[in-house]
Design an enzyme around this catalytic site. Sequence first.
Site, PDB file in Angstrom:
ATOM      1  N   ASN A   8    -100.293 -69.235  43.683  1.00 29.54           N
ATOM      2  CA  ASN A   8    -100.024 -70.514  44.471  1.00 29.54           C
ATOM      3  C   ASN A   8    -101.156 -70.271  45.945  1.00 29.54           C
ATOM      4  O   ASN A   8    -100.482 -69.608  46.637  1.00 29.54           O
ATOM      5  CB  ASN A   8     -98.720 -70.758  44.701  1.00 29.54           C
ATOM      6  CG  ASN A   8     -98.637 -72.130  45.355  1.00 29.54           C
ATOM      7  OD1 ASN A   8     -99.289 -72.799  45.827  1.00 29.54           O
ATOM      8  ND2 ASN A   8     -97.272 -72.349  45.610  1.00 29.54           N
ATOM      9  N   LYS A  15     -99.901 -66.901  47.738  1.00 32.90           N
ATOM     10  CA  LYS A  15     -98.777 -66.301  47.021  1.00 32.90           C
ATOM     11  C   LYS A  15     -99.109 -65.923  45.674  1.00 32.90           C
ATOM     12  O   LYS A  15     -99.858 -66.674  45.031  1.00 32.90           O
ATOM     13  CB  LYS A  15     -97.403 -67.297  47.205  1.00 32.90           C
ATOM     14  CG  LYS A  15     -97.165 -67.685  48.536  1.00 32.90           C
ATOM     15  CD  LYS A  15     -96.303 -68.980  48.566  1.00 32.90           C
ATOM     16  CE  LYS A  15     -95.676 -69.248  50.130  1.00 32.90           C
ATOM     17  NZ  LYS A  15     -94.539 -70.345  49.870  1.00 32.90           N
ATOM     18  N   ARG A  90    -101.350 -72.681  40.356  1.00 32.32           N
ATOM     19  CA  ARG A  90    -100.510 -73.955  40.581  1.00 32.32           C
ATOM     20  C   ARG A  90    -101.862 -74.831  41.301  1.00 32.32           C
ATOM     21  O   ARG A  90    -102.454 -74.720  42.333  1.00 32.32           O
ATOM     22  CB  ARG A  90     -99.561 -73.652  41.604  1.00 32.32           C
ATOM     23  CG  ARG A  90     -98.624 -74.939  41.688  1.00 32.32           C
ATOM     24  CD  ARG A  90     -97.849 -74.911  42.961  1.00 32.32           C
ATOM     25  NE  ARG A  90     -97.260 -75.965  43.381  1.00 32.32           N
ATOM     26  CZ  ARG A  90     -97.022 -76.600  44.604  1.00 32.32           C
ATOM     27  NH1 ARG A  90     -97.201 -75.727  45.522  1.00 32.32           N
ATOM     28  NH2 ARG A  90     -96.185 -77.631  44.740  1.00 32.32           N
ATOM     29  N   HIS A 179     -93.448 -81.327  41.342  1.00 35.92           N
ATOM     30  CA  HIS A 179     -92.447 -80.566  40.745  1.00 35.92           C
ATOM     31  C   HIS A 179     -92.686 -80.507  39.205  1.00 35.92           C
ATOM     32  O   HIS A 179     -91.335 -80.100  38.959  1.00 35.92           O
ATOM     33  CB  HIS A 179     -91.219 -80.683  41.515  1.00 35.92           C
ATOM     34  CG  HIS A 179     -91.179 -80.723  42.820  1.00 35.92           C
ATOM     35  ND1 HIS A 179     -90.493 -81.627  43.684  1.00 35.92           N
ATOM     36  CD2 HIS A 179     -91.641 -79.830  43.665  1.00 35.92           C
ATOM     37  CE1 HIS A 179     -90.547 -81.129  44.830  1.00 35.92           C
ATOM     38  NE2 HIS A 179     -91.233 -80.244  44.985  1.00 35.92           N
ATOM     39  N   ARG A 240     -89.660 -84.606  55.074  1.00 42.83           N
ATOM     40  CA  ARG A 240     -90.151 -86.017  54.675  1.00 42.83           C
ATOM     41  C   ARG A 240     -89.041 -86.961  54.694  1.00 42.83           C
ATOM     42  O   ARG A 240     -87.981 -86.739  54.337  1.00 42.83           O
ATOM     43  CB  ARG A 240     -90.643 -85.768  53.361  1.00 42.83           C
ATOM     44  CG  ARG A 240     -91.668 -84.913  53.302  1.00 42.83           C
ATOM     45  CD  ARG A 240     -92.627 -84.589  51.768  1.00 42.83           C
ATOM     46  NE  ARG A 240     -93.390 -83.438  51.663  1.00 42.83           N
ATOM     47  CZ  ARG A 240     -93.421 -82.810  50.767  1.00 42.83           C
ATOM     48  NH1 ARG A 240     -92.662 -82.644  49.848  1.00 42.83           N
ATOM     49  NH2 ARG A 240     -94.470 -81.757  50.501  1.00 42.83           N
ATOM     50  N   ASP A 283     -83.360 -77.276  57.916  1.00 42.97           N
ATOM     51  CA  ASP A 283     -82.939 -76.126  57.028  1.00 42.97           C
ATOM     52  C   ASP A 283     -81.416 -76.605  56.825  1.00 42.97           C
ATOM     53  O   ASP A 283     -80.469 -76.650  57.751  1.00 42.97           O
ATOM     54  CB  ASP A 283     -82.890 -74.937  57.539  1.00 42.97           C
ATOM     55  CG  ASP A 283     -82.517 -73.650  56.435  1.00 42.97           C
ATOM     56  OD1 ASP A 283     -81.277 -73.926  55.837  1.00 42.97           O
ATOM     57  OD2 ASP A 283     -83.304 -72.936  56.484  1.00 42.97           O
ATOM     58  N   MET A 284     -80.958 -77.000  55.526  1.00 44.98           N
ATOM     59  CA  MET A 284     -79.760 -77.360  55.222  1.00 44.98           C
ATOM     60  C   MET A 284     -78.636 -76.570  55.510  1.00 44.98           C
ATOM     61  O   MET A 284     -77.558 -76.864  55.994  1.00 44.98           O
ATOM     62  CB  MET A 284     -79.604 -77.796  53.764  1.00 44.98           C
ATOM     63  CG  MET A 284     -78.474 -78.535  53.280  1.00 44.98           C
ATOM     64  SD  MET A 284     -78.249 -80.080  53.794  1.00 44.98           S
ATOM     65  CE  MET A 284     -79.499 -81.046  52.778  1.00 44.98           C
ATOM     66  N   GLY A 330     -84.047 -74.076  46.031  1.00 42.07           N
ATOM     67  CA  GLY A 330     -83.107 -73.645  47.332  1.00 42.07           C
ATOM     68  C   GLY A 330     -81.945 -74.126  47.461  1.00 42.07           C
ATOM     69  O   GLY A 330     -80.829 -73.608  47.377  1.00 42.07           O
ATOM     70  N   GLY A 332     -80.480 -76.822  45.815  1.00 44.36           N
ATOM     71  CA  GLY A 332     -79.752 -77.092  44.661  1.00 44.36           C
ATOM     72  C   GLY A 332     -78.956 -75.845  44.026  1.00 44.36           C
ATOM     73  O   GLY A 332     -77.906 -75.494  43.548  1.00 44.36           O
ATOM     74  N   GLU A 383     -91.224 -71.357  38.378  1.00 42.37           N
ATOM     75  CA  GLU A 383     -92.473 -72.346  38.046  1.00 42.37           C
ATOM     76  C   GLU A 383     -93.553 -70.985  37.710  1.00 42.37           C
ATOM     77  O   GLU A 383     -94.263 -71.235  36.946  1.00 42.37           O
ATOM     78  CB  GLU A 383     -92.638 -72.815  39.255  1.00 42.37           C
ATOM     79  CG  GLU A 383     -91.780 -74.198  39.532  1.00 42.37           C
ATOM     80  CD  GLU A 383     -91.908 -74.693  41.105  1.00 42.37           C
ATOM     81  OE1 GLU A 383     -92.704 -75.712  41.278  1.00 42.37           O
ATOM     82  OE2 GLU A 383     -91.545 -73.782  41.780  1.00 42.37           O
TER      83      GLU A 383
END
Length: 396
Positions: A8, A15, A90, A179, A240, A283-284, A330, A332, A383
């Site tokens: 990626n 990565k 990717r 995705h 976003r 960040d959640m 992440g 989910g 992925e």
Amino acid sequence: MGKSLAINAGSSTLKFKLFEMPEEKVIAEGAIDRISLGNSLVEIKYGDGQKYETHEDVNDHNAAIQLMLDQLTELKIITDFNEITGVGHRVVAGGQEFKDSAIIDDDVLQKIEDLSEYAPLHNPAAAMGIKAFKKILPNVLSVAVFDTSFHTSMPQENYMYAIPYEYYEKFGARKYGAHGTSHRYVAHRAAAMLGKPLKDLKLITMHLGAGGSITAIKDGKSFDTSMGFTPLAGIEMATRSGDIDASLVAYLMEKLNIDKPNDMINILNKKSGLVGVSGVSADMRDLEKVQAKNPRAKLARDMFINRIVRYVGSYLAELGGADAIVFTAGVGENDIMIRQEVADKLAYFGIGVDPEKNDIRGGERDLSKEGSKIKTLLIPTDEELMIVRDIERLRK
């Protein structure tokens, strides 16, 4: 026997994950950050929890790939470059051109570059990575795996926008989604967990990370998806905005004295979503810690849940029901309360999550409450595994 790399490449990052094939065993993974920016960070994880880390200047992607391969050799992860028999890249945008992953030749590479206008931050970086690998490993099979290809199966009524039709014909103005590799992977795992052929299932897969998208899957194919022409559309994300009235964009540009559309798009892509609403973090996990005392942090999370429920509800209507919904990525995979609250708000449809089963971060599990009409599954995405599987599939 051989080793395959899943790659990626970003504009300043590389990565990778190295697999022993066909066993699909991960033997190393890592990243090189700040390519061409000075003081690059090089990280490689391998073996039984071992880690290599250093800082040095890496001038371009050619140098990054050479450094990565040299270090894999020095660490004795590979004995020489000939052990690598496949490289999968990717690629974000495949447009309408690529309905599947593709072996990369000069024609495919040119098309990836031509499609850069659909993903200007991503496709050029992927092309750089492909060229660099082909220079260093010219005889190795190279495969492009597109984020968008899984969604090329959508029916026209789901991918078209209600704008003059010639804009689609002339400019390719339509929904492409994203995705796709993740949605494809978890759909196959869901079928395995349910013990049924994928083509016989109706699924709603929720890739909830810093970027988030929801996909309705019918007959084993993408039927509809929340992201649009770009990954900006759909649910609220880390930075976003997700769906927004186009007239509001014009209104805000006037109020903010913005005369360049890309400046406004930058705000919607990088300063909106969770961070824009909360004013705290993208960040959640940070929002979860402070939501009890910070109304805007709670609002950001509530909006995130609300948008997910809207899409899942609409897809249940489109599909005429579903066999399962799937949480992945992440947020989910790790946010217990998000999963619980989403399921609770969808209880009308026969969806229910057992709190004890749901008390898990990561791992693959059926979270469904006893008697649920629609299963709720937790499936960590992979992925990179899908990328190396595509290498093997196209090799044959």
